[in-house]
Design an enzyme around this catalytic site. Structure first.
Site, mmCIF file in Angstrom:
data_model
loop_
_atom_site.group_PDB
_atom_site.id
_atom_site.type_symbol
_atom_site.label_atom_id
_atom_site.label_comp_id
_atom_site.label_asym_id
_atom_site.label_seq_id
_atom_site.Cartn_x
_atom_site.Cartn_y
_atom_site.Cartn_z
ATOM 1 N N HIS A 133 0.854 -1.191 0.000
ATOM 2 C CA HIS A 133 0.000 0.000 0.000
ATOM 3 C C HIS A 133 0.886 1.236 0.000
ATOM 4 O O HIS A 133 1.945 1.254 0.633
ATOM 5 C CB HIS A 133 -0.892 0.007 1.253
ATOM 6 C CG HIS A 133 -1.377 1.370 1.637
ATOM 7 N ND1 HIS A 133 -0.788 2.117 2.650
ATOM 8 C CD2 HIS A 133 -2.392 2.133 1.156
ATOM 9 C CE1 HIS A 133 -1.411 3.260 2.771
ATOM 10 N NE2 HIS A 133 -2.392 3.301 1.883
ATOM 11 N N ARG A 137 -0.578 12.649 -0.043
ATOM 12 C CA ARG A 137 -1.682 13.582 -0.266
ATOM 13 C C ARG A 137 -1.380 14.955 0.322
ATOM 14 O O ARG A 137 -0.540 15.102 1.206
ATOM 15 C CB ARG A 137 -2.953 13.034 0.377
ATOM 16 C CG ARG A 137 -2.815 12.801 1.872
ATOM 17 C CD ARG A 137 -3.979 12.027 2.447
ATOM 18 N NE ARG A 137 -3.780 11.752 3.867
ATOM 19 C CZ ARG A 137 -3.095 10.715 4.342
ATOM 20 N NH1 ARG A 137 -2.547 9.848 3.498
ATOM 21 N NH2 ARG A 137 -2.948 10.529 5.641
ATOM 22 N N GLY A 280 -18.426 11.684 -0.333
ATOM 23 C CA GLY A 280 -19.133 11.439 -1.579
ATOM 24 C C GLY A 280 -18.262 11.102 -2.765
ATOM 25 O O GLY A 280 -18.699 11.218 -3.916
#
Length: 297
Positions: A133, A137, A280
């Site tokens: 992994h 960011r 979302g």
């Protein structure tokens, strides 16, 4: 937002995209070059690229990204390399979590945010090749910005020399930024990727950081870049070495059970998964980290 911050955000998003391109090219080359050993008779895998879109509650554009997934390859059973650039306003739950964890009480009055990053998870054909992994960011709000990310190795069959190589590459890329960084980020990864209900780590660790803001954006961005640049030298040689090994049914069983452990962590504890779903973002992109097959016993 200042013109300088706009330019910095654009720089970060462009970097994540360039890192994605480098990794995708490397992984497809590993597929193409696998001409002996288990699964060498299969067709070479390639990435399927899908543009993802995110909409605000009022239907307006709220960013998106690229979801790149390879399934059923010779070397990679399933691997996703996603990039995203999303923006909008945080919902009430996300605001509360942000204010509580990061000490940003002004979030309620101005809940705007922007985030960009790269996220990668690889689940391998051969049980001797470790899963892995990686993500890096950048996050911005009117109340502060920060960087985060890291990478960690998740073998179902552990090799001490593979673990040592993976960690040595992380250390080599972090040491130019300060000798205290690698041990601190290694310890952070050990804590972050621990599974409390199993009372064990999900793998053999790596490095991890979050909320990183020294006040020097350029220095913090350079550190984040080197965390990303450490990934391929740390991981690709392990794939090349282990992909040709024969394995037993017991080895495959161990892989499937270990994948169950990985799935439990990502669904129960991973903050990135929770944030992506709560804000979302495309659910398929958020959940691409889940393995194609897993087993619980």
């Amino acid at each position: 937002m200042s013109a300088e911050m706009k330019e910095q955000k654009a720089q970060a998003a462009a970097w994540f995209r360039s890192l994605r391109n480098e990794i995708v090219a490397c992984f497809e080359a590993l597929e193409a070059s696998h001409d002996s050993g288990p699964f060498a008779d299969l067709d070479s895998g390639s990435f399927e690229v899908t543009e993802t879109k995110r909409s605000a509650e009022d239907g307006s554009d709220a960013g998106g990204g690229l979801m790149s997934v390879m399934r059923g390859g010779r070397v990679f059973e399933k691997v996703g390399v996603n990039i995203s650039e999303v923006y909008g306003t945080l919902g009430e739950r996300a605001q509360q979590a942000m204010a509580a964890r990061k000490g940003l009480p002004g979030m309620k009055d101005d809940p705007r945010f922007w985030a960009s990053g790269i996220s990668l998870v690889a689940h391998m054909r051969n049980p001797h090749v470790p899963a892995v992994h990686m993500n890096t960011r950048m996050f911005w709000t009117p109340h502060g910005w920060w960087f985060g990310g890291g990478s960690d190795l998740n073998p179902c069959i552990e090799y001490a020399e593979d673990t040592a190589h993976f960690h040595a590459q992380q250390k080599a890329h972090l040491d130019p930024h300060g000798g205290d960084l690698y041990p601190r980020l290694k310890e952070w990864a050990d804590e972050y990727f621990y599974i409390p209900h199993r009372k064990r780590a999900r793998g053999v660790g790596g490095i991890f950081m979050d909320d990183h803001n020294s006040g020097d954006w350029a220095a913090d961005f350079a550190l984040t870049q080197d965390i990303g640049l450490a990934f391929l030298p740390a991981y690709a040689p392990l794939v090349e070495k282990r992909r040709v090994q024969d394995y037993s049914e017991a080895d495959k069983e161990a892989q499937l059970v270990h994948r169950g452990l990985y799935a439990e962590y990502n669904l129960v504890y991973d903050r990135g998964t929770k944030f992506g779903l709560e804000t979302g973002h495309d659910a398929n992109a958020v959940l691409m980290s889940l393995p194609p097959l897993a087993k619980w016993i």
